[in-house]
Design a protein around this motif. Structure first.
Motif, mmCIF file in Angstrom:
data_model
loop_
_atom_site.group_PDB
_atom_site.id
_atom_site.type_symbol
_atom_site.label_atom_id
_atom_site.label_comp_id
_atom_site.label_asym_id
_atom_site.label_seq_id
_atom_site.Cartn_x
_atom_site.Cartn_y
_atom_site.Cartn_z
ATOM 1 N N UNK A 1 -33.218 14.089 -2.621
ATOM 2 C CA UNK A 1 -34.213 14.560 -1.677
ATOM 3 C C UNK A 1 -35.265 15.463 -2.295
ATOM 4 N N UNK A 2 -35.594 16.539 -1.593
ATOM 5 C CA UNK A 2 -36.629 17.465 -2.048
ATOM 6 C C UNK A 2 -36.257 18.069 -3.396
ATOM 7 N N UNK A 3 -35.004 18.466 -3.561
ATOM 8 C CA UNK A 3 -34.582 19.085 -4.812
ATOM 9 C C UNK A 3 -34.770 18.185 -6.009
ATOM 10 N N UNK A 4 -34.409 16.929 -5.868
ATOM 11 C CA UNK A 4 -34.587 15.971 -6.961
ATOM 12 C C UNK A 4 -36.069 15.794 -7.277
ATOM 13 N N UNK A 5 -36.907 15.722 -6.257
ATOM 14 C CA UNK A 5 -38.353 15.594 -6.481
ATOM 15 C C UNK A 5 -38.893 16.819 -7.211
ATOM 16 N N UNK A 6 -38.373 18.007 -6.903
ATOM 17 C CA UNK A 6 -38.795 19.224 -7.590
ATOM 18 C C UNK A 6 -38.378 19.181 -9.056
ATOM 19 N N UNK A 7 -37.136 18.756 -9.315
ATOM 20 C CA UNK A 7 -36.662 18.638 -10.707
ATOM 21 C C UNK A 7 -37.598 17.737 -11.505
ATOM 22 N N UNK A 8 -37.918 16.589 -10.955
ATOM 23 C CA UNK A 8 -38.774 15.630 -11.664
ATOM 24 C C UNK A 8 -40.162 16.202 -11.928
ATOM 25 N N UNK A 9 -40.747 16.834 -10.922
ATOM 26 C CA UNK A 9 -42.102 17.347 -11.072
ATOM 27 C C UNK A 9 -42.146 18.524 -12.043
ATOM 28 N N UNK A 10 -41.146 19.397 -11.998
ATOM 29 C CA UNK A 10 -41.094 20.498 -12.961
ATOM 30 C C UNK A 10 -40.993 19.964 -14.387
#
Length: 262
Positions: free
Chosen positions: A18-27
């Motif tokens: 979800x949101x957390x995985x998307x944040x990991x990828x973008x960071x």
């Protein structure tokens, strides 16, 4: 746009989907070294090559363990994204009961997951955040502003999280630490899209199709855009909030225009 995050380090809780995985990828795209925490990993998280720490953050011991592992792996923490939340669909649906029917253990579990996890992890990470003049981003929800429907314990825990964000910003601002909340509205994660998720189960209980129930719910929320946000859209706001700027103690909303009050 260069967000000036290259070479930074980050801890993202609830980072497996979800949101957390998307944040990991973008960071990672911004050049950040990431430790992702969740109870279990996922194939999608493993593909990112981020360091995963399997941990239960509904305990203070779990939070301390995470930060010890993250500090050992990263050498220090520049960014902390407290994203863990929602949990099991049964827990969320139980929260829709009336105050007289919602038991104390439900309140405690919800606060452990949404409020205390952020408090414990932040408290453990603060020495490193102060040393590096770091940033905390707490992932809240517009549910903190919408008390008329949904899970009461969830809404109240997110309101408490917003207050905690302002306290972190106030108490540690002079030491160079910033803290902000990002409050999404409906997001195309499992809560809304899974065939056994919260919305699907509510639809079944009312004898409606999942698709029709989602449309009906969005209409009831009076979304200006008429659609739910994607995890990537929310992640972009979170990563911006984590980047060097002079915003602190703020609540940043990404909800398609559901919140209309000034």
């Amino acid at each position: 746009m260069d967000l000036q995050l290259n070479g930074k380090t980050a801890v993202v809780t609830g980072g497996s989907k979800g949101i957390g995985l998307a944040v990991v990828r973008l960071l990672q795209e911004e050049g950040v070294s990431v430790v992702a925490a969740s109870r279990r990993t996922t194939p999608e998280l493993e593909e990112t090559k981020a360091t995963h720490v399997a941990v239960d953050l509904t305990t203070a011991e779990g939070a301390s363990h995470l930060i010890e592992r993250a500090t050992a792996e990263l050498g220090g923490i520049d960014l902390l994204v407290n994203n863990v939340g929602v949990g099991d669909a049964d827990d969320f649906l139980r929260g829709t009961a009336s105050l007289t029917d919602l038991p104390d253990d439900a309140w405690r579990h919800t606060f452990d997951l949404h409020f205390y996890s952020a408090l414990w992890v932040t408290r453990a990470a603060l020495p490193s955040l102060v040393e590096r003049r770091g940033t905390v981003v707490n992932v809240s929800s517009i549910a903190a502003r919408l008390m008329s429907s949904g899970a009461a314990d969830y809404s109240v825990s997110k309101a408490a999280l917003n207050a905690l964000t302002k306290i972190i910003a106030e108490q540690y601002g002079e030491q160079g630490v910033r803290a902000n909340s990002v409050s999404p509205g409906p997001v195309s994660t499992g809560v809304w899209t899974d065939p056994d998720g919260v919305l699907a189960r509510m639809a079944k209980a009312q004898g409606a199709s999942h698709e029709d129930f989602v449309k009906q719910t969005l209409q009831g929320l009076d979304s200006s855009t008429g659609r739910i946000s994607t995890p990537e859209e929310v992640a972009r706001l979170i990563v911006f909030a984590a980047s060097p700027n002079n915003i602190t103690g703020a609540e940043l909303i990404v909800d398609g225009g559901i919140i209309k009050e000034l």
